[in-house]
Design a protein around this motif. Structure first.
Motif, PDB file in Angstrom:
ATOM      1  N   LEU A 277       0.821  -1.205   0.000  1.00 21.18           N
ATOM      2  CA  LEU A 277       0.000   0.000   0.000  1.00 21.18           C
ATOM      3  C   LEU A 277       0.857   1.257   0.000  1.00 21.18           C
ATOM      4  CD1 LEU A 277      -2.670  -1.099   2.625  1.00 21.18           C
ATOM      5  CD2 LEU A 277      -2.882  -1.090   0.142  1.00 21.18           C
ATOM      6  N   PRO A 278       0.449   2.290  -0.758  1.00 15.80           N
ATOM      7  CA  PRO A 278       1.189   3.551  -0.748  1.00 15.80           C
ATOM      8  C   PRO A 278       0.920   4.328   0.537  1.00 15.80           C
ATOM      9  CG  PRO A 278      -0.703   3.723  -2.185  1.00 15.80           C
ATOM     10  CD  PRO A 278      -0.651   2.300  -1.692  1.00 15.80           C
ATOM     11  N   ASN A 279       1.696   5.385   0.770  1.00 16.90           N
ATOM     12  CA  ASN A 279       1.477   6.245   1.927  1.00 16.90           C
ATOM     13  C   ASN A 279       0.060   6.798   1.907  1.00 16.90           C
ATOM     14  OD1 ASN A 279       4.088   5.951   2.867  1.00 16.90           O
ATOM     15  ND2 ASN A 279       4.840   7.655   1.640  1.00 16.90           N
ATOM     16  N   ILE A 280      -0.496   7.022   3.090  1.00 18.76           N
ATOM     17  CA  ILE A 280      -1.868   7.533   3.186  1.00 18.76           C
ATOM     18  C   ILE A 280      -1.965   8.944   2.618  1.00 18.76           C
ATOM     19  CG2 ILE A 280      -3.631   8.286   4.826  1.00 18.76           C
ATOM     20  CD1 ILE A 280      -2.863   5.898   6.550  1.00 18.76           C
ATOM     21  N   THR A 281      -1.001   9.798   2.938  1.00 18.68           N
ATOM     22  CA  THR A 281      -1.002  11.165   2.440  1.00 18.68           C
ATOM     23  C   THR A 281       0.164  11.339   1.488  1.00 18.68           C
ATOM     24  OG1 THR A 281      -1.959  11.965   4.502  1.00 18.68           O
ATOM     25  CG2 THR A 281      -0.899  13.595   3.095  1.00 18.68           C
ATOM     26  N   GLN A 282      -0.112  11.828   0.294  1.00 19.85           N
ATOM     27  CA  GLN A 282       0.934  12.028  -0.701  1.00 19.85           C
ATOM     28  C   GLN A 282       0.770  13.376  -1.375  1.00 19.85           C
ATOM     29  OE1 GLN A 282       1.921   8.886  -3.422  1.00 19.85           O
ATOM     30  NE2 GLN A 282       0.818   7.391  -2.202  1.00 19.85           N
ATOM     31  N   THR A 283       1.894  13.995  -1.687  1.00 18.64           N
ATOM     32  CA  THR A 283       1.923  15.177  -2.538  1.00 18.64           C
ATOM     33  C   THR A 283       2.733  14.791  -3.760  1.00 18.64           C
ATOM     34  OG1 THR A 283       1.788  16.673  -0.662  1.00 18.64           O
ATOM     35  CG2 THR A 283       2.631  17.583  -2.725  1.00 18.64           C
ATOM     36  N   ILE A 284       2.110  14.827  -4.917  1.00 20.03           N
ATOM     37  CA  ILE A 284       2.758  14.384  -6.150  1.00 20.03           C
ATOM     38  C   ILE A 284       2.823  15.571  -7.101  1.00 20.03           C
ATOM     39  CG2 ILE A 284       2.632  12.798  -8.104  1.00 20.03           C
ATOM     40  CD1 ILE A 284       1.005  10.923  -6.222  1.00 20.03           C
ATOM     41  N   PRO A 285       3.998  16.198  -7.221  1.00 16.65           N
ATOM     42  CA  PRO A 285       4.107  17.337  -8.133  1.00 16.65           C
ATOM     43  C   PRO A 285       4.150  16.875  -9.588  1.00 16.65           C
ATOM     44  CG  PRO A 285       6.226  16.898  -7.120  1.00 16.65           C
ATOM     45  CD  PRO A 285       5.231  15.942  -6.512  1.00 16.65           C
ATOM     46  N   CYS A 286       3.481  17.637 -10.439  1.00 15.68           N
ATOM     47  CA  CYS A 286       3.487  17.339 -11.865  1.00 15.68           C
ATOM     48  C   CYS A 286       3.250  18.633 -12.620  1.00 15.68           C
ATOM     49  CB  CYS A 286       2.416  16.314 -12.206  1.00 15.68           C
ATOM     50  SG  CYS A 286       2.401  15.866 -13.951  1.00 15.68           S
ATOM     51  N   ASN A 287       4.277  19.194 -13.166  1.00 13.68           N
ATOM     52  CA  ASN A 287       4.169  20.450 -13.908  1.00 13.68           C
ATOM     53  C   ASN A 287       3.921  20.146 -15.378  1.00 13.68           C
ATOM     54  OD1 ASN A 287       4.657  22.091 -11.632  1.00 13.68           O
ATOM     55  ND2 ASN A 287       6.823  21.615 -11.787  1.00 13.68           N
ATOM     56  N   GLN A 288       2.660  19.936 -15.688  1.00 10.46           N
ATOM     57  CA  GLN A 288       2.277  19.539 -17.035  1.00 10.46           C
ATOM     58  C   GLN A 288       0.921  20.134 -17.360  1.00 10.46           C
ATOM     59  OE1 GLN A 288       4.341  17.749 -18.924  1.00 10.46           O
ATOM     60  NE2 GLN A 288       2.977  17.721 -20.663  1.00 10.46           N
ATOM     61  N   LEU A 289       0.721  20.570 -18.590  1.00  7.72           N
ATOM     62  CA  LEU A 289      -0.566  21.105 -19.007  1.00  7.72           C
ATOM     63  C   LEU A 289      -1.416  20.003 -19.627  1.00  7.72           C
ATOM     64  CD1 LEU A 289       0.551  24.440 -20.703  1.00  7.72           C
ATOM     65  CD2 LEU A 289      -0.450  24.132 -18.441  1.00  7.72           C
ATOM     66  N   GLY A 290      -2.696  20.019 -19.324  1.00 11.99           N
ATOM     67  CA  GLY A 290      -3.608  19.048 -19.905  1.00 11.99           C
ATOM     68  C   GLY A 290      -5.026  19.311 -19.455  1.00 11.99           C
ATOM     69  N   ARG A 291      -5.945  18.639 -20.091  1.00 15.86           N
ATOM     70  CA  ARG A 291      -7.362  18.830 -19.796  1.00 15.86           C
ATOM     71  C   ARG A 291      -7.849  17.918 -18.672  1.00 15.86           C
ATOM     72  NH1 ARG A 291     -12.137  18.444 -24.333  1.00 15.86           N
ATOM     73  NH2 ARG A 291     -13.773  19.248 -23.009  1.00 15.86           N
ATOM     74  N   TYR A 292      -7.269  16.727 -18.555  1.00 19.08           N
ATOM     75  CA  TYR A 292      -7.702  15.746 -17.572  1.00 19.08           C
ATOM     76  C   TYR A 292      -6.535  15.307 -16.699  1.00 19.08           C
ATOM     77  CZ  TYR A 292     -11.549  15.186 -20.898  1.00 19.08           C
ATOM     78  OH  TYR A 292     -12.611  15.407 -21.732  1.00 19.08           O
ATOM     79  N   VAL A 293      -6.843  15.024 -15.438  1.00 16.67           N
ATOM     80  CA  VAL A 293      -5.923  14.325 -14.539  1.00 16.67           C
ATOM     81  C   VAL A 293      -6.584  12.983 -14.274  1.00 16.67           C
ATOM     82  CG1 VAL A 293      -4.830  14.271 -12.270  1.00 16.67           C
ATOM     83  CG2 VAL A 293      -5.041  16.435 -13.504  1.00 16.67           C
ATOM     84  N   ILE A 294      -5.905  11.897 -14.640  1.00 16.21           N
ATOM     85  CA  ILE A 294      -6.510  10.567 -14.561  1.00 16.21           C
ATOM     86  C   ILE A 294      -5.742   9.707 -13.564  1.00 16.21           C
ATOM     87  CG2 ILE A 294      -7.026   8.442 -15.819  1.00 16.21           C
ATOM     88  CD1 ILE A 294      -7.400  10.133 -18.327  1.00 16.21           C
TER      89      ILE A 294
END
Length: 85
Positions: free
Chosen positions: A29-46
């Motif tokens: 299992l991943p950590n309960i709280t996560q901050t995932i930076p992603c500097n990208q332009l787009g219409r959807y986050v999936i």
């Protein structure tokens, strides 16, 4: 949520064909709280997860689909507007 992926894309196709922002690297299992930076332009986050799990039925196990429990998701970004006069 083991093995989940986050994509930024301009289409809503599955599996996603956009920019892969993050892929869970560790088994379990991943950590309960996560901050995932992603500097990208787009219409959807999936959020995409096709790993699944095993469900115990009697004395055997069978494949079960992915289980997703997202309690809070915040997407922070900015938008560009082009004005033509």
């Amino acid at each position: 949520m083991d093995g989940f992926k986050l994509y930024v894309t301009n289409t809503s196709t599955f599996p996603p064909d956009g920019y892969l922002c993050y892929e869970d690297p560790d088994p379990g299992l991943p950590n309960i709280t996560q901050t995932i930076p992603c500097n990208q332009l787009g219409r959807y986050v999936i959020y995409y997860d096709d790993t699944g799990s095993l469900e115990r039925v009697g004395n055997s196990t069978r494949p079960d689909g992915p289980v997703v429990e997202l309690c809070y998701v915040a997407i922070n970004g900015w938008c560009c507007v082009s004005l033509k006069g």
